[in-house]
Design an enzyme around this catalytic site. Sequence first.
Site, PDB file in Angstrom:
ATOM      1  N   GLU A 106       0.870  -1.182   0.000  1.00  0.00           N
ATOM      2  CA  GLU A 106       0.000   0.000   0.000  1.00  0.00           C
ATOM      3  C   GLU A 106       0.911   1.238   0.000  1.00  0.00           C
ATOM      4  OE1 GLU A 106      -3.376   1.179   0.042  1.00  0.00           O
ATOM      5  OE2 GLU A 106      -2.162   3.008   0.110  1.00  0.00           O
ATOM      6  N   ASP A 156      -6.104  -3.826  -5.853  1.00  0.00           N
ATOM      7  CA  ASP A 156      -7.265  -3.060  -5.388  1.00  0.00           C
ATOM      8  C   ASP A 156      -6.857  -1.593  -5.354  1.00  0.00           C
ATOM      9  OD1 ASP A 156      -8.992  -2.742  -2.187  1.00  0.00           O
ATOM     10  OD2 ASP A 156      -9.563  -2.113  -4.221  1.00  0.00           O
ATOM     11  N   PRO A 163      -1.726   8.462  -7.962  1.00  0.00           N
ATOM     12  CA  PRO A 163      -0.804   7.348  -7.640  1.00  0.00           C
ATOM     13  C   PRO A 163      -1.238   6.012  -8.252  1.00  0.00           C
ATOM     14  CG  PRO A 163      -2.012   8.065  -5.675  1.00  0.00           C
ATOM     15  CD  PRO A 163      -2.287   9.075  -6.739  1.00  0.00           C
TER      16      PRO A 163
HETATM   17  N1  SAM Z   1     -12.180  -0.175  -3.967  1.00  0.00           N
HETATM   18  C1  SAM Z   1     -11.596   1.033  -4.450  1.00  0.00           C
HETATM   19  C2  SAM Z   1     -11.883   1.243  -5.895  1.00  0.00           C
HETATM   20  O1  SAM Z   1     -12.283   0.296  -6.546  1.00  0.00           O
HETATM   21  O2  SAM Z   1     -11.745   2.381  -6.341  1.00  0.00           O
HETATM   22  C3  SAM Z   1     -10.147   1.063  -4.148  1.00  0.00           C
HETATM   23  C4  SAM Z   1      -9.960   1.053  -2.680  1.00  0.00           C
HETATM   24  S1  SAM Z   1      -8.403   1.204  -1.987  1.00  0.00           S
HETATM   25  C5  SAM Z   1      -8.757   2.488  -0.877  1.00  0.00           C
HETATM   26  C6  SAM Z   1      -7.336   1.924  -3.194  1.00  0.00           C
HETATM   27  C7  SAM Z   1      -5.940   1.985  -2.584  1.00  0.00           C
HETATM   28  O3  SAM Z   1      -4.931   2.006  -3.593  1.00  0.00           O
HETATM   29  C8  SAM Z   1      -5.681   3.233  -1.718  1.00  0.00           C
HETATM   30  O4  SAM Z   1      -5.453   2.830  -0.386  1.00  0.00           O
HETATM   31  C9  SAM Z   1      -4.452   3.884  -2.345  1.00  0.00           C
HETATM   32  O5  SAM Z   1      -3.617   4.495  -1.397  1.00  0.00           O
HETATM   33  C10 SAM Z   1      -3.806   2.694  -3.015  1.00  0.00           C
HETATM   34  N2  SAM Z   1      -2.869   3.009  -4.099  1.00  0.00           N
HETATM   35  C11 SAM Z   1      -3.021   3.910  -5.094  1.00  0.00           C
HETATM   36  N3  SAM Z   1      -1.948   3.899  -5.914  1.00  0.00           N
HETATM   37  C12 SAM Z   1      -1.088   2.942  -5.438  1.00  0.00           C
HETATM   38  C13 SAM Z   1       0.186   2.451  -5.850  1.00  0.00           C
HETATM   39  N4  SAM Z   1       0.800   2.941  -6.946  1.00  0.00           N
HETATM   40  N5  SAM Z   1       0.771   1.461  -5.130  1.00  0.00           N
HETATM   41  C14 SAM Z   1       0.149   0.953  -4.019  1.00  0.00           C
HETATM   42  N6  SAM Z   1      -1.056   1.390  -3.558  1.00  0.00           N
HETATM   43  C15 SAM Z   1      -1.673   2.372  -4.275  1.00  0.00           C
END
Ligand code: SAM
Length: 283
Positions: A106, A156, A163
């Site tokens: 994450e 996810d 990001p």
């Molecule tokens: N269920 C949601 C959706 O379908 O839109 C996604 C939920 S989850 C909160 C998305 C997660 O991806 C976030 O916690 C965000 O910080 C993480 N994230 C975004 N870009 C990322 C990256 N490059 N590497 C790892 N985590 C990432």
Amino acid sequence: MNGSYLERLYPSWGQQFKVEEVLFEHRTDHQHLVIFNNQQWGTVMALDGIIQTTEKDEFIYHEMMTHVPMLAHGSAKNVLIIGGGDGGILREVLKHKSVEQVIQVEIDQAVIDMCIEFLPGHSQGAFDDPRVEVVIDDGVHFVNQTEVQFDVIISDSTDPIGPGEVLFTSSFYQGVNRCLNQGGVFVAQNGVSFMQLDEVTTSYQRLSSEFKQAAFYTAAVPTYVGGIMAFAWATNNLALKSVDSSVLQQRVCDLNCHYYNPDIHVAAFALPAYINQAIKGVA
Ligand code: SAM
């Protein structure tokens, strides 16, 4: 937020939430994070103006993102979760008795911390499970350097802006393929297909040049507005996608699901003509 929250994913259309109470709002090192209460959906989390998850409908998304690959595989020991900071995927993965190790990568620690505090029903203590290792890193970096091999990889992520954008690139998919066991499977959230059909076609092109099989399955998640959400599927093991519902029924055990069942699993891979036509157009 003057009492309401407008999702700004589309320039001329969207959804509005009446905000009963703002529980947390902060610009982290990576994104704008807000968590608020709404009468209809319970506690809601949004990142960079896009709804990520709500207490009321999270089960649909987390069950379908997790149990379709996990039950198709049938004996996953090592699982990788990219993103998923709210802990819903992790909670569902840990229900599978075959799981020995889960690494969750994450990028934003604040999402994990704030969701544990304000959305405890998502992770339900999953981050404390001894099988879990949390790595704070960019998912594209992790998959391109890890020495661990995984049976199931679940991305996810946020949408392909900010990001999350790198998690829809060929570099990420190449990294996934290098750390996925031969018999393994990769799935990823791939947008609401009626509104984001280009995300489906782009992912299809990139995944099918990396894996023997690229496909999609769907589910309707109410607060991902615009219709069915597409989940990308990629594997080098062609048998996985056609596991029979009777086999899935034997595997499903006591997952205590409120959306997933073997019939929905099989049916979810049946796509509307407009999606098939779009995929055919770029194949
Ligand atoms: N269920 C949601 C959706 O379908 O839109 C996604 C939920 S989850 C909160 C998305 C997660 O991806 C976030 O916690 C965000 O910080 C993480 N994230 C975004 N870009 C990322 C990256 N490059 N590497 C790892 N985590 C990432």
